[in-house]
Motif scaffolding. Structure first.
Motif, PDB file in Angstrom:
ATOM      1  N   ARG A   1      -9.255   4.920  -3.427  1.00 54.79           N
ATOM      2  CA  ARG A   1      -8.495   4.125  -4.398  1.00 54.79           C
ATOM      3  C   ARG A   1      -7.922   2.861  -3.761  1.00 54.79           C
ATOM      4  N   LEU A   2      -7.465   2.959  -2.537  1.00 54.92           N
ATOM      5  CA  LEU A   2      -6.814   1.833  -1.858  1.00 54.92           C
ATOM      6  C   LEU A   2      -7.781   1.014  -1.006  1.00 54.92           C
ATOM      7  N   GLU A   3      -9.031   1.493  -0.911  1.00 57.16           N
ATOM      8  CA  GLU A   3     -10.067   0.796  -0.139  1.00 57.16           C
ATOM      9  C   GLU A   3      -9.675   0.650   1.330  1.00 57.16           C
ATOM     10  N   VAL A   4      -9.228   1.768   1.888  1.00 55.69           N
ATOM     11  CA  VAL A   4      -8.904   1.820   3.320  1.00 55.69           C
ATOM     12  C   VAL A   4      -9.522   3.104   3.883  1.00 55.69           C
ATOM     13  N   SER A   5      -9.401   3.293   5.194  1.00 54.72           N
ATOM     14  CA  SER A   5      -9.937   4.496   5.817  1.00 54.72           C
ATOM     15  C   SER A   5      -8.972   5.666   5.637  1.00 54.72           C
ATOM     16  N   GLU A   6      -9.499   6.895   5.772  1.00 58.15           N
ATOM     17  CA  GLU A   6      -8.632   8.079   5.680  1.00 58.15           C
ATOM     18  C   GLU A   6      -7.604   8.078   6.822  1.00 58.15           C
ATOM     19  N   ARG A   7      -7.990   7.556   7.980  1.00 57.65           N
ATOM     20  CA  ARG A   7      -7.044   7.492   9.099  1.00 57.65           C
ATOM     21  C   ARG A   7      -5.848   6.621   8.730  1.00 57.65           C
ATOM     22  N   THR A   8      -6.118   5.503   8.025  1.00 56.48           N
ATOM     23  CA  THR A   8      -5.018   4.641   7.580  1.00 56.48           C
ATOM     24  C   THR A   8      -4.115   5.396   6.610  1.00 56.48           C
ATOM     25  N   VAL A   9      -4.691   6.195   5.723  1.00 60.11           N
ATOM     26  CA  VAL A   9      -3.903   6.986   4.775  1.00 60.11           C
ATOM     27  C   VAL A   9      -3.006   7.963   5.530  1.00 60.11           C
ATOM     28  N   TYR A  10      -3.549   8.642   6.560  1.00 57.37           N
ATOM     29  CA  TYR A  10      -2.739   9.585   7.329  1.00 57.37           C
ATOM     30  C   TYR A  10      -1.521   8.892   7.923  1.00 57.37           C
ATOM     31  N   ARG A  11      -1.726   7.679   8.489  1.00 54.98           N
ATOM     32  CA  ARG A  11      -0.609   6.958   9.095  1.00 54.98           C
ATOM     33  C   ARG A  11       0.416   6.552   8.027  1.00 54.98           C
ATOM     34  N   ASP A  12      -0.079   6.124   6.867  1.00 52.89           N
ATOM     35  CA  ASP A  12       0.839   5.702   5.797  1.00 52.89           C
ATOM     36  C   ASP A  12       1.671   6.881   5.293  1.00 52.89           C
ATOM     37  N   VAL A  13       1.035   8.040   5.148  1.00 53.95           N
ATOM     38  CA  VAL A  13       1.761   9.225   4.678  1.00 53.95           C
ATOM     39  C   VAL A  13       2.829   9.616   5.691  1.00 53.95           C
ATOM     40  N   GLN A  14       2.505   9.533   6.968  1.00 51.59           N
ATOM     41  CA  GLN A  14       3.508   9.830   8.012  1.00 51.59           C
ATOM     42  C   GLN A  14       4.681   8.865   7.915  1.00 51.59           C
ATOM     43  N   SER A  15       4.406   7.606   7.632  1.00 47.10           N
ATOM     44  CA  SER A  15       5.476   6.621   7.506  1.00 47.10           C
ATOM     45  C   SER A  15       6.370   6.941   6.306  1.00 47.10           C
ATOM     46  N   LEU A  16       5.777   7.362   5.203  1.00 42.53           N
ATOM     47  CA  LEU A  16       6.572   7.729   4.029  1.00 42.53           C
ATOM     48  C   LEU A  16       7.451   8.942   4.336  1.00 42.53           C
ATOM     49  N   SER A  17       6.882   9.909   5.017  1.00 42.74           N
ATOM     50  CA  SER A  17       7.664  11.094   5.388  1.00 42.74           C
ATOM     51  C   SER A  17       8.820  10.713   6.301  1.00 42.74           C
ATOM     52  N   ALA A  18       8.555   9.829   7.260  1.00 46.87           N
ATOM     53  CA  ALA A  18       9.606   9.391   8.185  1.00 46.87           C
ATOM     54  C   ALA A  18      10.708   8.641   7.450  1.00 46.87           C
ATOM     55  N   ALA A  19      10.357   8.015   6.320  1.00 47.64           N
ATOM     56  CA  ALA A  19      11.349   7.267   5.542  1.00 47.64           C
ATOM     57  C   ALA A  19      12.144   8.168   4.610  1.00 47.64           C
TER      58      ALA A  19
ATOM     59  N   ARG B   1       0.828  -1.206   0.000  1.00 46.99           N
ATOM     60  CA  ARG B   1       0.000   0.000   0.000  1.00 46.99           C
ATOM     61  C   ARG B   1       0.866   1.262   0.000  1.00 46.99           C
ATOM     62  N   LEU B   2       1.973   1.245   0.726  1.00 49.03           N
ATOM     63  CA  LEU B   2       2.879   2.395   0.745  1.00 49.03           C
ATOM     64  C   LEU B   2       3.467   2.645  -0.644  1.00 49.03           C
ATOM     65  N   VAL B   3       3.830   1.564  -1.325  1.00 45.46           N
ATOM     66  CA  VAL B   3       4.359   1.703  -2.688  1.00 45.46           C
ATOM     67  C   VAL B   3       3.287   2.282  -3.599  1.00 45.46           C
ATOM     68  N   SER B   4       2.054   1.824  -3.443  1.00 40.64           N
ATOM     69  CA  SER B   4       0.964   2.328  -4.280  1.00 40.64           C
ATOM     70  C   SER B   4       0.737   3.814  -4.053  1.00 40.64           C
ATOM     71  N   ILE B   5       0.789   4.253  -2.809  1.00 39.04           N
ATOM     72  CA  ILE B   5       0.630   5.679  -2.516  1.00 39.04           C
ATOM     73  C   ILE B   5       1.737   6.480  -3.183  1.00 39.04           C
ATOM     74  N   LEU B   6       2.951   5.995  -3.090  1.00 39.96           N
ATOM     75  CA  LEU B   6       4.079   6.707  -3.682  1.00 39.96           C
ATOM     76  C   LEU B   6       3.933   6.795  -5.201  1.00 39.96           C
ATOM     77  N   LEU B   7       3.511   5.700  -5.818  1.00 44.83           N
ATOM     78  CA  LEU B   7       3.344   5.712  -7.272  1.00 44.83           C
ATOM     79  C   LEU B   7       2.188   6.613  -7.694  1.00 44.83           C
ATOM     80  N   LEU B   8       1.112   6.620  -6.919  1.00 41.32           N
ATOM     81  CA  LEU B   8      -0.002   7.516  -7.212  1.00 41.32           C
ATOM     82  C   LEU B   8       0.427   8.975  -7.117  1.00 41.32           C
TER      83      LEU B   8
END
Length: 347
Positions: free
Chosen positions: A27-45, A5-12
């Protein structure tokens, strides 16, 4: 699953100027809260993305950042945009909507901005359709089983319906590949050291067996398939016919005949004093040639072979008799109608 899912967000993010958390969640069929956490993880990386607030806001990548996760060059990705055949992929069991969407996403992400618009236009304006005109595709219920055997290099036991007797046979073969031709699927397989072609719609049963095989190192599926087609054409068109074609017949023939016939017409054409053209063409059989040439009507005349000319003349004469008989019947019915009408008028 989360890594994907993290790769998909980055490619999108690479394929869109900006995208909102709501759009990502849908698009990813998850909650907005899950998206917020994933974006934070990408930023941390260390991924340089930021969030623009407001009605026109959303997530964006900073400074044109791009990842090479796909491993594709821009030229490779552009060329692959046109290779997708959704019908073929579905037939093979590879057409799951999610998998195809992810593949398209990775292709688009590999393109530089200046090429992405071109690729999008190609997808919107070019359609690839492998099926033949005015025909339903062959029913091939055992295609997925055959394809599985091909992927995993496992032998497959076939119960096959062939043209010659005995019509129903059982064969264990080494499946090398599949080919799609004008809406029909074919299996290229080896048996007893020889390569053979099986039409998959004529397979009555197929079972993958617990036996692997080693592919011949020098086998090239594309080359074998083309050689087979060339040899098939040469074997089925051993006969020759000499024809005369009118001016209109010469212009209509390329739209009605196979390329091999058109090629021979161009090679052998000799214009005669009355402006008709004498040509020599390959024929599969006299019956087949009569059916094909009747489409040209009075714009073709058969000169040779004698048997072919006789069969063509017989067919045309039979048609003439049918129409003459029909004309006589029509005239009789018209005459009776006039007579009946006269009596009614007298009343």
């Amino acid at each position: 699953m989360r890594a994907s899912r993290l790769v998909s967000i980055l490619l999108l993010l690479q394929t869109r100027e900006r995208i909102t958390a709501r759009e990502l969640a849908a698009r990813l069929e998850v909650s907005e809260r899950t998206v917020y956490r994933d974006v934070q993880s990408l930023s941390a990386a260390g991924i340089p993305l930021y969030d623009e607030a407001g009605h026109e806001g959303g997530y964006r990548l900073f400074g044109g950042y791009r990842t090479r996760l796909t491993g594709l060059t821009a030229a490779e990705a552009e060329s692959l945009v046109l290779t997708g055949l959704p019908v073929a992929a579905a037939d093979l069991g590879l057409g799951e909507a999610i998998a195809m969407a992810e593949a398209q996403l990775k292709l688009m992400a590999a393109l530089p901005p200046e090429s992405r618009d071109r690729a999008a236009r190609l997808r919107e304006r070019v359609r690839l359709d492998a099926r033949a005109w005015y025909q339903d595709a062959d029913a091939a219920p055992h295609l997925a089983v055959v394809a599985e055997a091909v992927w995993h290099q496992r032998c497959v036991r076939l119960r096959y319906l062939r043209w010659e007797a005995p019509h129903e046979v059982t064969r264990t073969v080494e499946p090398y590949g599949v080919a799609l031709k004008s809406g029909s699927w074919y299996l290229v397989a080896r048996r007893a050291g020889r390569s053979r072609i099986y039409r998959i719609s004529r397979i009555l049963a197929a079972d993958v067996v617990d036996q692997g095989f080693e592919r011949a190192a020098d086998f090239d599926l594309s080359r074998y398939w083309q050689d087979y087609l060339d040899d098939y054409d040469a074997r089925r068109t051993k006969g020759r016919a000499v024809l005369r074609l009118s001016h209109d017949g010469m212009h209509r023939l390329p739209h009605l005949a196979e390329p091999a016939v058109v090629s021979e017409v161009q090679k052998t054409a000799v214009t005669e004093p009355d402006s008709w053209t004498r040509v020599t063409v390959p024929v599969e059989s006299h019956d087949q040639a009569v059916r094909e040439l009747l489409r040209l009507g009075a714009d073709v005349q058969v000169l040779a072979a004698a048997e072919f000319r006789s069969r063509m003349a017989g067919t045309v004469a039979a048609m003439s008799r049918h129409y003459n008989r029909g004309n006589a019947v029509g005239r009789g019915q018209a005459a009776r109608g006039r007579g009946t009408g006269g009596r009614l008028n007298q009343k």
